[in-house]
Structure formats: structure tokens, C-alpha cells
Design a protein around this motif. Sequence first.
Motif, mmCIF file in Angstrom:
data_model
loop_
_atom_site.group_PDB
_atom_site.id
_atom_site.type_symbol
_atom_site.label_atom_id
_atom_site.label_comp_id
_atom_site.label_asym_id
_atom_site.label_seq_id
_atom_site.Cartn_x
_atom_site.Cartn_y
_atom_site.Cartn_z
ATOM 1 N N TYR A 101 0.824 -1.206 0.000
ATOM 2 C CA TYR A 101 0.000 0.000 0.000
ATOM 3 C C TYR A 101 0.863 1.263 0.000
ATOM 4 C CZ TYR A 101 -3.648 -3.328 1.193
ATOM 5 O OH TYR A 101 -4.511 -4.398 1.179
ATOM 6 N N HIS A 106 -1.539 -0.730 -4.483
ATOM 7 C CA HIS A 106 -2.927 -0.655 -4.023
ATOM 8 C C HIS A 106 -3.113 0.674 -3.306
ATOM 9 C CE1 HIS A 106 -3.690 -4.887 -4.961
ATOM 10 N NE2 HIS A 106 -2.524 -5.165 -4.398
ATOM 11 N N ARG A 108 -4.067 3.436 -0.505
ATOM 12 C CA ARG A 108 -3.999 3.400 0.958
ATOM 13 C C ARG A 108 -5.382 3.262 1.587
ATOM 14 N NH1 ARG A 108 0.369 7.353 0.458
ATOM 15 N NH2 ARG A 108 2.305 6.456 1.304
ATOM 16 N N SER A 109 -6.411 3.704 0.881
ATOM 17 C CA SER A 109 -7.766 3.588 1.435
ATOM 18 C C SER A 109 -8.117 2.135 1.727
ATOM 19 C CB SER A 109 -8.788 4.194 0.467
ATOM 20 O OG SER A 109 -8.754 3.528 -0.790
ATOM 21 N N GLN A 110 -7.629 1.215 0.890
ATOM 22 C CA GLN A 110 -7.865 -0.208 1.146
ATOM 23 C C GLN A 110 -7.176 -0.656 2.422
ATOM 24 O OE1 GLN A 110 -6.868 -2.666 -2.211
ATOM 25 N NE2 GLN A 110 -8.273 -1.634 -3.606
ATOM 26 N N ALA A 111 -5.963 -0.154 2.615
ATOM 27 C CA ALA A 111 -5.231 -0.508 3.834
ATOM 28 C C ALA A 111 -5.933 0.024 5.073
ATOM 29 C CB ALA A 111 -3.809 0.032 3.756
ATOM 30 N N GLN A 113 -9.153 0.621 5.422
ATOM 31 C CA GLN A 113 -10.344 -0.199 5.643
ATOM 32 C C GLN A 113 -9.983 -1.540 6.275
ATOM 33 O OE1 GLN A 113 -12.300 -0.512 1.837
ATOM 34 N NE2 GLN A 113 -12.599 1.691 1.647
ATOM 35 N N ARG A 114 -8.924 -2.140 5.762
ATOM 36 C CA ARG A 114 -8.468 -3.423 6.288
ATOM 37 C C ARG A 114 -8.020 -3.285 7.742
ATOM 38 N NH1 ARG A 114 -3.282 -6.528 3.571
ATOM 39 N NH2 ARG A 114 -2.928 -8.069 5.210
#
Length: 391
Positions: A101, A106, A108-111, A113-114
Motif C-alpha cells: 500500500y 494498491h 492506501r484507502s484499502q489498507a 479499511q483493512r
Amino acid sequence: MASPDSEQPMPLDDAAPVVKVAPKPERLLSIDALRGFDMFWIIGGDALVRSLCKWWGTPGAAMFGEQFEHVEWQGFRFYDLIFPLFLFLVGVVIPFSLTKYQTGEHPRSQALQRTARRVVLLFLLGLINGGLLKLDFANLRVAGVLQRIAVCYGIAAVIYLFTKTRTQALIVAGILVGYWAILTFVPAPESHKAGDFSIETNLSGYLDRHFLPGKIFKSYYGFGDNEGLLSTIPAVATALLGVLAGQWLMTARRPGAKAAGLIASGAVSVALGYLWGRDFPIIKILWTSSFVLVAGGFSLMLLGLFYTIIDVWKLRAWSFFFVVIGMNAITIYVAQNIVPFREIAQFFLNGFAHTRYCSDLARPALMAAGVLAAKWLFLYHLYRTKTFLRV
């Protein structure tokens, strides 16, 4: 029909942008093994050693057995390392799981959320482990081991995602110095005395008693909580030390140099911690800055030792026992409060335990070993079936 020119590669300026995908970091078996070594003591290894020491019955054995009990207040024993070592390892794996991330592979928003999902699930597991399902809210302990892990993981992960290594190191230093300043110069309203590190009237305990939701139990320090509000701040520094160690392991340096760096920095940290402890006492319950340095230093040295033996020298067969535990550490931490492992051990061993071949002093050691065996076989089944709790 296409012209020959159409077969040629397009000029670089007109080509589609190339996204560099970072290689997936190699999973280090030493981290799983060290996590399992740490969890071994939590799930019954401590009880086994204490019972063996009582069975042995010598003064030396008694002194050794004391290392597997927490210091009542000030000082440091081996068993005081167990929780900070686990929290340190939580930080170590953050760069391995979130580095993609940072590279643009990918967003950072995915990180985020995760990370948020993991924090919430871990916190809920901690509440369930603390009695949430009993719906006895008057006796619910809101603070706890898993709750602290959740908070520290979340903060450390966000810091890692948005800062560089140097900034992370400065944040660790700032936390340690800032926490020292707070406890040294800010008096608790009840004591009116700055620098009060006593059990009854320290500032951290005062804040827990007046602002921490849930019940404070006498078995968890009593005048505050082991995982209380203020002491969670330096615990974040423990996780960040792990983050720094994880990034060090991901560098392109030679494996031997990485191992030596971990061990050397750990030795320096321990020395600084004991030196600081002369002015700012080493107290696990308050998670003092000197405690962070001592526990973090020993954690660094253990990581360096495990990394050297398992991932540098490739001597791995011995570590399988601990890897099985380490791959499902959170699972067994929660499951041991649900599955009747002690009753299972008693079912198989009670007969022999009460024969003339098993003395009164040997019986506790036998039962402790039986409980450990039941837990390990449970984890081995999960390992063989590739069943892992992913929070």
C-alpha cells in the motif's frame, strides 16, 4: 494488413504508464516461531515450569521458577516480557502485510479499511473474552490484552502507512520522552505529588479509576488496569519498535548483517532502559518508558536470534513445535477460555496421576504437561487442515 512498422514497439513517450509491482515480501518462519514461543508461555508453559521447579525443590529451582511470575510492581522478570514481545511482533509483521500500500500497487484507502476491520474485530474478541456474552455489564472489563493489541496495531499501522522510517523513530522517542514527562511532572489530583510511581496514587491509575469504562478488578492491579488508558500510549511505542524491526528485515542488507543489527540494537536498548530505570522505574503495569526499552531490547535480541537460527542458518526442524502455535496465536488465546482443555487432560491422565508412580509433587507437572499437549494437538489439527483465524 498491418504494415511492418505496426509490429514495432511504440515510442516510450506514447506507451501506457508502467506500474511497478513490488515483489511480495518473503514470509519469515522465524517470526511465526517466535510468536509461538511467546504464546507457549501464555497457554501453560509458565505453569509447567513452575510446577517442575517446585517438584525439583532446590533453592536454585525456586529462584528460576520466580522468572515465570510477574513482578508485583517494580522490576523485570522473564514473564514480564511475554505481552510486550507479542505486541512487538504485531508491529514486526505490519511492514510485511502493508508494504504494497506504500508502493502504489494498491490505494492506501484499502489498507485503512483493512486496518479498521482488524481493529474492530480484535477489540470485539477482547470484549467477548472479557465476558461480553454473559451480558453482565456491571462486571464487564472493557480494557484487556486483545483490546490493547487492537488499539496499538491500528495506530502503528496508520503511522507506518503515512510516515517514513526516520519519522517513525522520532515518534517512538517522542512517546517515550513525553510519557516520562507526564508521569514525572503531572501529579495525580489525589496525591498532589509529581513523580508519584506508587501503586495506590500514580496518575495512570487515577485516570483509569475515573475515566476507564467497565469494571476495574483487584486481580488486574486494582488501583487501575493493567491495560489502562494512559499506559496504552507507550504500548504504541512497543508496536512501533516492531515496525522498525520489520522494515529492517525487509532491507536488501545481508541476512547476517540484519541479524547482527537486531541483536546489537536490542542490547543497546536494554542498557538504556536499565539506565533510565534509575530515574524512571521499570514498571510493567504502568508500561513506563524504561520498561518499553528493556522489553523492546530483549524482543529485538530474541528476534535476531530466531532469525539467525531459522532463516539464516536454516536450522528449522526444532521450530515446528512453536510454528504450529504461532500460526494460530489469537485462536488459542481465545479458545482456551472456551474449550475445556484441563478436563480433557484430566480424563486421560487422572488415572495415572493418582497411582503410586506419580508423587504429589509430580502430579501438577504431569497435569500441566497434559493441558499443554491437548492445546498443541488442537492447534496441530488446525495447522494440518490449514484452518487459520485471520482477523
